[in-house]
Design a protein around this motif. Sequence first.
Motif, mmCIF file in Angstrom:
data_model
loop_
_atom_site.group_PDB
_atom_site.id
_atom_site.type_symbol
_atom_site.label_atom_id
_atom_site.label_comp_id
_atom_site.label_asym_id
_atom_site.label_seq_id
_atom_site.Cartn_x
_atom_site.Cartn_y
_atom_site.Cartn_z
ATOM 1 N N VAL A 10 56.875 -7.239 -55.787
ATOM 2 C CA VAL A 10 55.432 -7.331 -55.519
ATOM 3 C C VAL A 10 54.876 -8.577 -56.196
ATOM 4 C CG1 VAL A 10 53.204 -6.174 -55.709
ATOM 5 C CG2 VAL A 10 55.301 -4.826 -55.433
ATOM 6 N N GLY A 11 54.521 -9.587 -55.403
ATOM 7 C CA GLY A 11 53.961 -10.829 -55.939
ATOM 8 C C GLY A 11 54.962 -11.964 -55.839
ATOM 9 N N ALA A 12 54.533 -13.085 -55.235
ATOM 10 C CA ALA A 12 55.455 -14.219 -55.016
ATOM 11 C C ALA A 12 55.053 -15.437 -55.835
ATOM 12 C CB ALA A 12 55.522 -14.556 -53.536
ATOM 13 N N GLY A 13 54.564 -15.214 -57.069
ATOM 14 C CA GLY A 13 54.426 -16.324 -58.014
ATOM 15 C C GLY A 13 55.832 -16.716 -58.465
ATOM 16 N N THR A 36 48.428 -13.289 -50.858
ATOM 17 C CA THR A 36 47.677 -14.518 -50.554
ATOM 18 C C THR A 36 48.498 -15.416 -49.642
ATOM 19 O OG1 THR A 36 46.998 -14.351 -52.844
ATOM 20 C CG2 THR A 36 46.354 -16.332 -51.699
ATOM 21 N N PHE A 38 50.130 -18.798 -48.535
ATOM 22 C CA PHE A 38 50.514 -20.045 -49.221
ATOM 23 C C PHE A 38 50.425 -21.168 -48.193
ATOM 24 C CE2 PHE A 38 53.647 -18.323 -52.690
ATOM 25 C CZ PHE A 38 52.614 -17.586 -53.236
ATOM 26 N N PHE A 47 52.044 -27.557 -65.853
ATOM 27 C CA PHE A 47 53.132 -28.203 -66.587
ATOM 28 C C PHE A 47 54.361 -27.298 -66.557
ATOM 29 C CE2 PHE A 47 55.474 -28.981 -70.590
ATOM 30 C CZ PHE A 47 55.851 -30.289 -70.344
ATOM 31 N N ALA A 161 55.710 -8.101 -60.030
ATOM 32 C CA ALA A 161 55.570 -9.527 -60.408
ATOM 33 C C ALA A 161 54.190 -9.982 -59.962
ATOM 34 C CB ALA A 161 56.676 -10.349 -59.751
ATOM 35 N N GLY A 163 51.485 -10.702 -61.585
ATOM 36 C CA GLY A 163 50.673 -11.575 -62.430
ATOM 37 C C GLY A 163 49.637 -10.791 -63.217
ATOM 38 N N CYS A 226 40.583 -22.688 -71.184
ATOM 39 C CA CYS A 226 40.123 -21.318 -71.396
ATOM 40 C C CYS A 226 38.874 -21.392 -72.265
ATOM 41 C CB CYS A 226 41.173 -20.514 -72.150
ATOM 42 S SG CYS A 226 42.676 -20.303 -71.206
ATOM 43 N N LEU A 278 41.472 -13.275 -69.621
ATOM 44 C CA LEU A 278 42.883 -13.224 -70.006
ATOM 45 C C LEU A 278 43.134 -11.975 -70.838
ATOM 46 C CD1 LEU A 278 42.838 -16.399 -69.451
ATOM 47 C CD2 LEU A 278 44.395 -16.571 -71.371
ATOM 48 N N PRO A 302 47.817 -19.626 -72.821
ATOM 49 C CA PRO A 302 48.296 -20.807 -72.090
ATOM 50 C C PRO A 302 48.374 -22.059 -72.951
ATOM 51 C CG PRO A 302 46.439 -19.779 -70.941
ATOM 52 C CD PRO A 302 46.634 -19.018 -72.208
ATOM 53 N N GLU A 306 53.730 -22.401 -71.229
ATOM 54 C CA GLU A 306 55.081 -21.885 -71.023
ATOM 55 C C GLU A 306 55.110 -20.704 -70.054
ATOM 56 O OE1 GLU A 306 58.242 -22.228 -72.285
ATOM 57 O OE2 GLU A 306 57.855 -24.102 -73.321
ATOM 58 N N GLY A 307 53.961 -20.376 -69.441
ATOM 59 C CA GLY A 307 53.906 -19.171 -68.604
ATOM 60 C C GLY A 307 54.828 -19.242 -67.393
HETATM 61 C C1 LIG Z 1 44.093 -21.909 -67.845
HETATM 62 C C2 LIG Z 1 45.578 -21.673 -67.696
HETATM 63 C C3 LIG Z 1 46.463 -22.744 -67.773
HETATM 64 C C4 LIG Z 1 47.823 -22.532 -67.657
HETATM 65 N N1 LIG Z 1 48.668 -23.610 -67.726
HETATM 66 C C5 LIG Z 1 50.000 -23.431 -67.653
HETATM 67 C C6 LIG Z 1 50.887 -24.559 -67.708
HETATM 68 O O1 LIG Z 1 50.474 -25.727 -67.764
HETATM 69 N N2 LIG Z 1 52.231 -24.305 -67.669
HETATM 70 C C7 LIG Z 1 52.735 -23.035 -67.580
HETATM 71 O O2 LIG Z 1 53.962 -22.872 -67.579
HETATM 72 N N3 LIG Z 1 51.920 -21.955 -67.480
HETATM 73 C C8 LIG Z 1 50.568 -22.124 -67.504
HETATM 74 N N4 LIG Z 1 49.730 -21.044 -67.365
HETATM 75 C C9 LIG Z 1 50.323 -19.704 -67.185
HETATM 76 C C10 LIG Z 1 50.892 -19.503 -65.776
HETATM 77 O O3 LIG Z 1 49.930 -19.857 -64.796
HETATM 78 C C11 LIG Z 1 51.305 -18.034 -65.572
HETATM 79 O O4 LIG Z 1 51.980 -17.592 -66.714
HETATM 80 C C12 LIG Z 1 52.213 -17.866 -64.337
HETATM 81 O O5 LIG Z 1 51.479 -18.132 -63.161
HETATM 82 C C13 LIG Z 1 52.752 -16.434 -64.263
HETATM 83 O O6 LIG Z 1 53.568 -16.325 -63.121
HETATM 84 P P1 LIG Z 1 53.786 -14.904 -62.415
HETATM 85 O O7 LIG Z 1 54.748 -15.138 -61.310
HETATM 86 O O8 LIG Z 1 54.076 -13.866 -63.427
HETATM 87 O O9 LIG Z 1 52.350 -14.506 -61.817
HETATM 88 P P2 LIG Z 1 51.389 -15.292 -60.774
HETATM 89 O O10 LIG Z 1 51.723 -16.729 -60.716
HETATM 90 O O11 LIG Z 1 50.038 -14.886 -61.170
HETATM 91 O O12 LIG Z 1 51.788 -14.645 -59.372
HETATM 92 C C14 LIG Z 1 51.461 -13.328 -59.058
HETATM 93 C C15 LIG Z 1 51.347 -13.206 -57.536
HETATM 94 O O13 LIG Z 1 51.225 -11.812 -57.197
HETATM 95 C C16 LIG Z 1 50.343 -11.685 -56.103
HETATM 96 N N5 LIG Z 1 49.849 -10.286 -56.093
HETATM 97 C C17 LIG Z 1 49.080 -9.675 -57.036
HETATM 98 N N6 LIG Z 1 48.855 -8.386 -56.688
HETATM 99 C C18 LIG Z 1 49.511 -8.182 -55.514
HETATM 100 C C19 LIG Z 1 49.646 -7.044 -54.650
HETATM 101 N N7 LIG Z 1 49.090 -5.853 -54.938
HETATM 102 N N8 LIG Z 1 50.359 -7.179 -53.506
HETATM 103 C C20 LIG Z 1 50.943 -8.377 -53.201
HETATM 104 N N9 LIG Z 1 50.842 -9.488 -53.990
HETATM 105 C C21 LIG Z 1 50.142 -9.384 -55.123
HETATM 106 C C22 LIG Z 1 49.270 -12.734 -56.393
HETATM 107 O O14 LIG Z 1 48.583 -13.100 -55.212
HETATM 108 C C23 LIG Z 1 50.106 -13.900 -56.981
HETATM 109 O O15 LIG Z 1 50.485 -14.836 -55.997
HETATM 110 C C24 LIG Z 1 48.343 -21.219 -67.445
HETATM 111 C C25 LIG Z 1 47.463 -20.142 -67.331
HETATM 112 C C26 LIG Z 1 46.086 -20.364 -67.447
HETATM 113 C C27 LIG Z 1 45.151 -19.191 -67.339
#
Ligand SMILES: Cc1cc2nc3c(=O)[nH]c(=O)nc-3n(C[C@H](O)[C@H](O)[C@H](O)COP(=O)(O)OP(=O)(O)OC[C@H]3O[C@@H](n4cnc5c(N)ncnc54)[C@H](O)[C@@H]3O)c2cc1C
Length: 368
Positions: A10-13, A36, A38, A47, A161, A163, A226, A278, A302, A306-307
């Motif tokens: 669940v989620g394609a980040g 969402t 893409f 970064f 996944a 987010g 932030c 956050l 953030p 490293e997120g």
């Molecule tokens: C201000 C800020 C700056 C940052 N800068 C950096 C940086 O420079 N470098 C870095 O490494 N990290 C950075 N981060 C952190 C980074 O953005 C996150 O840690 C990272 O995106 C997490 O990835 P993820 O795959 O866990 O979640 P996400 O990237 O959030 O992906 C989650 C996905 O799940 C989908 N989703 C949610 N619910 C559902 C559902 N019910 N059904 C289907 N899909 C769903 C969403 O649409 C989304 O596409 C930053 C964060 C912030 C807030």
Amino acid sequence: MNPDYDAIVVGAGPAGATAAALLAQAGWRIALIEKTPFPRRKVCGEFISATTWPLLRQLGVADSLLEIAGPVVRRVGLYSGDVMTSAALSPNALEQDGGRALGREHLDTLLLQRAAGLGADIRQPWTLSEIAANCGGYDCTIVDKGRAQTRHMRARLVIAAHGSWESGAMPSQSLRCAPRRDDLFGFKAHFVHCALPTDLMPLIAFPGGYGGMVHTDGGRVSLSCCIRRDQLALARQRLPRASAGPAVLAHVADSCKGVSSALHAATPQGEWLSAGPLRTGIRSFGNDGIFTIGNAAAEAHPIVAEGISMAIQSAYLLCERLVSRLDAHRHGAFSRDLLDSIRAEYAAAWHRNFSRRLHVAARSPTCS
Ligand SMILES: Cc1cc2nc3c(=O)[nH]c(=O)nc-3n(C[C@H](O)[C@H](O)[C@H](O)COP(=O)(O)OP(=O)(O)OC[C@H]3O[C@@H](n4cnc5c(N)ncnc54)[C@H](O)[C@@H]3O)c2cc1C
């Protein structure tokens, strides 16, 4: 149970797309659900640290990403008040491909395409709307809100996944908390014609928040930050006609000479994005046949940028264990003890790799 899939992700980040790619590559039947369409921009500094690139290379996407990524970051800096200082990164941080930034509209799209290329069934834009445990697996309902369609699918495991930001059907998505003055909200914008040196990534410290700037793809600079809820309200009072993003930028640039000089002749490109608040810290590693990765498992401030790396690495830590421990049982039932022992191993590996990063980030003076 007669499942359609071995696992639904669940989620394609970065976390979800990596998990889907790794499990599909191992021969698992995978559905990847993303709500969402893409490409999409995202609140993120963009970064990608040096330690992430070897994993992207292993996934087979590094070359395509490096072709479009921004320049290598060789110096970190601090912009705060009138202070504008910088220091060279250690040679370790510059090994191999170094650290570089890349828009999430490119990174996330290429990772998703890689998962599809390895055989994952992509359902986009579909939202997971219901999930129920049933006969040793999970019945999931997904909806396409735009076309008012609903589908049902069954899987033996679910990988959360999703987010940080979205509330939803999964136990890991119950995010509602009472508002606090010190809640942090994330903002991000792109600029062109920016005077920031191309090899420099400054940390920005300003009253009530912190952020960063870095050159990303296509000659753009990403500025992300932030800001505390109470400071955001003050910034908006000062510019009542502006929307939140420009009001935040005025607040940051007023107190930070480095930012105002870098953006002196710059032009914004695209809309300001915002998200929040956050909720940093460790959330959960799941329960029963649900496992959490990326920000769904835990979120670091953030400030450490490293997120993305933690999202991709946590997918590796989990999927390596799922494949090695469950492949032999793929056609029988998974006992609860087996799933719990995999989760315990995954959680221990997660803590070894990331706990320190989370604590260091939370102790930094701009975050506490
Ligand atoms: C201000 C800020 C700056 C940052 N800068 C950096 C940086 O420079 N470098 C870095 O490494 N990290 C950075 N981060 C952190 C980074 O953005 C996150 O840690 C990272 O995106 C997490 O990835 P993820 O795959 O866990 O979640 P996400 O990237 O959030 O992906 C989650 C996905 O799940 C989908 N989703 C949610 N619910 C559902 C559902 N019910 N059904 C289907 N899909 C769903 C969403 O649409 C989304 O596409 C930053 C964060 C912030 C807030």
